[in-house]
Design a protein around this motif. Structure first.
Motif, PDB file in Angstrom:
ATOM      1  N   MET A  16       9.656  21.217  34.102  1.00  0.00           N
ATOM      2  CA  MET A  16      10.186  20.729  35.352  1.00  0.00           C
ATOM      3  C   MET A  16      10.886  21.880  36.074  1.00  0.00           C
ATOM      4  O   MET A  16      11.533  22.716  35.460  1.00  0.00           O
ATOM      5  CB  MET A  16      11.158  19.588  35.100  1.00  0.00           C
ATOM      6  N   ALA A  17      10.763  21.896  37.366  1.00  0.00           N
ATOM      7  CA  ALA A  17      11.346  22.980  38.159  1.00  0.00           C
ATOM      8  C   ALA A  17      12.869  22.881  38.159  1.00  0.00           C
ATOM      9  O   ALA A  17      13.439  21.801  38.199  1.00  0.00           O
ATOM     10  CB  ALA A  17      10.827  22.917  39.582  1.00  0.00           C
ATOM     11  N   THR A  18      13.491  24.047  38.125  1.00  0.00           N
ATOM     12  CA  THR A  18      14.955  24.086  38.190  1.00  0.00           C
ATOM     13  C   THR A  18      15.436  24.634  39.519  1.00  0.00           C
ATOM     14  O   THR A  18      16.631  24.677  39.769  1.00  0.00           O
ATOM     15  CB  THR A  18      15.530  24.940  37.046  1.00  0.00           C
ATOM     16  N   SER A  19      14.496  25.105  40.360  1.00  0.00           N
ATOM     17  CA  SER A  19      14.873  25.592  41.685  1.00  0.00           C
ATOM     18  C   SER A  19      13.816  25.130  42.690  1.00  0.00           C
ATOM     19  O   SER A  19      12.699  24.795  42.328  1.00  0.00           O
ATOM     20  CB  SER A  19      14.987  27.115  41.698  1.00  0.00           C
ATOM     21  N   VAL A  20      14.208  25.129  43.954  1.00  0.00           N
ATOM     22  CA  VAL A  20      13.360  24.633  45.026  1.00  0.00           C
ATOM     23  C   VAL A  20      13.345  25.651  46.148  1.00  0.00           C
ATOM     24  O   VAL A  20      14.390  26.181  46.531  1.00  0.00           O
ATOM     25  CB  VAL A  20      13.890  23.280  45.567  1.00  0.00           C
ATOM     26  N   ALA A  21      12.153  25.927  46.697  1.00  0.00           N
ATOM     27  CA  ALA A  21      12.046  26.808  47.860  1.00  0.00           C
ATOM     28  C   ALA A  21      12.172  25.948  49.107  1.00  0.00           C
ATOM     29  O   ALA A  21      11.431  24.985  49.293  1.00  0.00           O
ATOM     30  CB  ALA A  21      10.723  27.541  47.855  1.00  0.00           C
ATOM     31  N   VAL A  22      13.141  26.248  49.947  1.00  0.00           N
ATOM     32  CA  VAL A  22      13.350  25.492  51.180  1.00  0.00           C
ATOM     33  C   VAL A  22      13.246  26.433  52.364  1.00  0.00           C
ATOM     34  O   VAL A  22      13.523  27.628  52.265  1.00  0.00           O
ATOM     35  CB  VAL A  22      14.719  24.769  51.192  1.00  0.00           C
ATOM     36  N   ARG A  23      12.835  25.890  53.512  1.00  0.00           N
ATOM     37  CA  ARG A  23      12.701  26.681  54.725  1.00  0.00           C
ATOM     38  C   ARG A  23      13.865  26.348  55.647  1.00  0.00           C
ATOM     39  O   ARG A  23      14.125  25.198  55.953  1.00  0.00           O
ATOM     40  CB  ARG A  23      11.370  26.369  55.410  1.00  0.00           C
ATOM     41  N   ASP A  24      14.555  27.369  56.099  1.00  0.00           N
ATOM     42  CA  ASP A  24      15.658  27.211  57.041  1.00  0.00           C
ATOM     43  C   ASP A  24      15.071  26.957  58.424  1.00  0.00           C
ATOM     44  O   ASP A  24      14.290  27.759  58.934  1.00  0.00           O
ATOM     45  CB  ASP A  24      16.536  28.468  57.043  1.00  0.00           C
ATOM     46  N   SER A  25      15.413  25.832  59.036  1.00  0.00           N
ATOM     47  CA  SER A  25      14.819  25.466  60.322  1.00  0.00           C
ATOM     48  C   SER A  25      15.251  26.391  61.464  1.00  0.00           C
ATOM     49  O   SER A  25      14.521  26.581  62.427  1.00  0.00           O
ATOM     50  CB  SER A  25      15.163  24.025  60.675  1.00  0.00           C
ATOM     51  N   ALA A  26      16.402  27.004  61.358  1.00  0.00           N
ATOM     52  CA  ALA A  26      16.893  27.868  62.437  1.00  0.00           C
ATOM     53  C   ALA A  26      16.194  29.228  62.429  1.00  0.00           C
ATOM     54  O   ALA A  26      15.827  29.759  63.477  1.00  0.00           O
ATOM     55  CB  ALA A  26      18.399  28.057  62.323  1.00  0.00           C
ATOM     56  N   THR A  27      15.974  29.789  61.238  1.00  0.00           N
ATOM     57  CA  THR A  27      15.410  31.143  61.160  1.00  0.00           C
ATOM     58  C   THR A  27      13.985  31.161  60.617  1.00  0.00           C
ATOM     59  O   THR A  27      13.359  32.214  60.586  1.00  0.00           O
ATOM     60  CB  THR A  27      16.293  32.026  60.262  1.00  0.00           C
ATOM     61  N   SER A  28      13.468  30.032  60.178  1.00  0.00           N
ATOM     62  CA  SER A  28      12.133  29.920  59.570  1.00  0.00           C
ATOM     63  C   SER A  28      11.973  30.829  58.355  1.00  0.00           C
ATOM     64  O   SER A  28      10.872  31.275  58.060  1.00  0.00           O
ATOM     65  CB  SER A  28      11.036  30.212  60.592  1.00  0.00           C
ATOM     66  N   SER A  29      13.044  31.110  57.682  1.00  0.00           N
ATOM     67  CA  SER A  29      12.958  31.927  56.468  1.00  0.00           C
ATOM     68  C   SER A  29      13.080  31.018  55.248  1.00  0.00           C
ATOM     69  O   SER A  29      13.720  29.973  55.297  1.00  0.00           O
ATOM     70  CB  SER A  29      14.064  32.981  56.461  1.00  0.00           C
ATOM     71  N   LYS A  30      12.444  31.447  54.165  1.00  0.00           N
ATOM     72  CA  LYS A  30      12.508  30.680  52.929  1.00  0.00           C
ATOM     73  C   LYS A  30      13.659  31.176  52.068  1.00  0.00           C
ATOM     74  O   LYS A  30      13.968  32.362  52.068  1.00  0.00           O
ATOM     75  CB  LYS A  30      11.208  30.843  52.140  1.00  0.00           C
ATOM     76  N   ARG A  31      14.251  30.255  51.348  1.00  0.00           N
ATOM     77  CA  ARG A  31      15.275  30.624  50.377  1.00  0.00           C
ATOM     78  C   ARG A  31      15.127  29.689  49.188  1.00  0.00           C
ATOM     79  O   ARG A  31      14.594  28.594  49.306  1.00  0.00           O
ATOM     80  CB  ARG A  31      16.679  30.543  50.971  1.00  0.00           C
ATOM     81  N   THR A  32      15.563  30.124  48.063  1.00  0.00           N
ATOM     82  CA  THR A  32      15.472  29.340  46.838  1.00  0.00           C
ATOM     83  C   THR A  32      16.859  28.861  46.456  1.00  0.00           C
ATOM     84  O   THR A  32      17.798  29.658  46.404  1.00  0.00           O
ATOM     85  CB  THR A  32      14.875  30.182  45.697  1.00  0.00           C
ATOM     86  N   ILE A  33      16.968  27.553  46.229  1.00  0.00           N
ATOM     87  CA  ILE A  33      18.249  26.978  45.819  1.00  0.00           C
ATOM     88  C   ILE A  33      18.037  26.176  44.541  1.00  0.00           C
ATOM     89  O   ILE A  33      16.915  25.747  44.252  1.00  0.00           O
ATOM     90  CB  ILE A  33      18.853  26.082  46.928  1.00  0.00           C
ATOM     91  N   PRO A  34      19.079  25.963  43.770  1.00  0.00           N
ATOM     92  CA  PRO A  34      18.948  25.141  42.558  1.00  0.00           C
ATOM     93  C   PRO A  34      18.561  23.704  42.914  1.00  0.00           C
ATOM     94  O   PRO A  34      18.925  23.182  43.971  1.00  0.00           O
ATOM     95  CB  PRO A  34      20.338  25.181  41.919  1.00  0.00           C
ATOM     96  N   LEU A  35      17.795  23.080  42.036  1.00  0.00           N
ATOM     97  CA  LEU A  35      17.348  21.718  42.259  1.00  0.00           C
ATOM     98  C   LEU A  35      18.516  20.753  42.415  1.00  0.00           C
ATOM     99  O   LEU A  35      18.491  19.863  43.262  1.00  0.00           O
ATOM    100  CB  LEU A  35      16.444  21.266  41.104  1.00  0.00           C
ATOM    101  N   SER A  36      19.572  20.951  41.643  1.00  0.00           N
ATOM    102  CA  SER A  36      20.731  20.055  41.734  1.00  0.00           C
ATOM    103  C   SER A  36      21.379  20.131  43.114  1.00  0.00           C
ATOM    104  O   SER A  36      21.821  19.125  43.663  1.00  0.00           O
ATOM    105  CB  SER A  36      21.747  20.384  40.654  1.00  0.00           C
ATOM    106  N   GLN A  37      21.402  21.329  43.703  1.00  0.00           N
ATOM    107  CA  GLN A  37      21.969  21.483  45.041  1.00  0.00           C
ATOM    108  C   GLN A  37      21.079  20.799  46.077  1.00  0.00           C
ATOM    109  O   GLN A  37      21.568  20.144  46.993  1.00  0.00           O
ATOM    110  CB  GLN A  37      22.123  22.963  45.395  1.00  0.00           C
ATOM    111  N   TYR A  38      19.763  20.940  45.917  1.00  0.00           N
ATOM    112  CA  TYR A  38      18.834  20.305  46.855  1.00  0.00           C
ATOM    113  C   TYR A  38      18.979  18.780  46.816  1.00  0.00           C
ATOM    114  O   TYR A  38      19.036  18.122  47.848  1.00  0.00           O
ATOM    115  CB  TYR A  38      17.389  20.691  46.524  1.00  0.00           C
ATOM    116  N   VAL A  39      19.077  18.230  45.605  1.00  0.00           N
ATOM    117  CA  VAL A  39      19.229  16.777  45.458  1.00  0.00           C
ATOM    118  C   VAL A  39      20.551  16.317  46.058  1.00  0.00           C
ATOM    119  O   VAL A  39      20.628  15.268  46.700  1.00  0.00           O
ATOM    120  CB  VAL A  39      19.113  16.371  43.969  1.00  0.00           C
ATOM    121  N   ALA A  40      21.612  17.120  45.896  1.00  0.00           N
ATOM    122  CA  ALA A  40      22.913  16.761  46.466  1.00  0.00           C
ATOM    123  C   ALA A  40      22.882  16.787  47.996  1.00  0.00           C
ATOM    124  O   ALA A  40      23.519  15.962  48.651  1.00  0.00           O
ATOM    125  CB  ALA A  40      23.990  17.700  45.944  1.00  0.00           C
ATOM    126  N   GLU A  41      22.114  17.720  48.568  1.00  0.00           N
ATOM    127  CA  GLU A  41      22.045  17.833  50.025  1.00  0.00           C
ATOM    128  C   GLU A  41      21.068  16.858  50.664  1.00  0.00           C
ATOM    129  O   GLU A  41      21.138  16.597  51.860  1.00  0.00           O
ATOM    130  CB  GLU A  41      21.647  19.261  50.413  1.00  0.00           C
TER     131      GLU A  41
END
Length: 68
Positions: free
Chosen positions: A1-26
């Motif tokens: 199971m993945a422990t991190s998630v790649a998300v795209r910032d809508s303002a800058t269109s750049s990708k960043r990787t955050i922990p899965l727990s942080q993504y679920v919290a947000e």
């Protein structure tokens, strides 16, 4: 199971990787349907099965010639 998630910032269109727990919290899960009680589900299932049984009985009796 993945422990991190790649998300795209809508303002800058750049990708960043955050922990899965942080993504679920947000991004909390949004409920689409209201919670259904077990009793209501059981009544709905029993009603459906009863209607199926009655329909099958009517079909069998019709094929046997009891309805005309």
């Amino acid at each position: 199971m993945a422990t991190s998630v790649a998300v795209r910032d809508s303002a800058t269109s750049s990708k960043r990787t955050i922990p899965l727990s942080q993504y679920v919290a947000e991004h909390p899960a949004v409920r689409v349907f209201p919670p259904t009680s077990e009793r209501a589900t059981r009544i709905a299932m029993l009603t459906m099965f009863a209607l199926i049984a009655v329909s099958l009985l009517v079909l069998v009796l019709d094929e046997a010639g009891l309805f005309g």
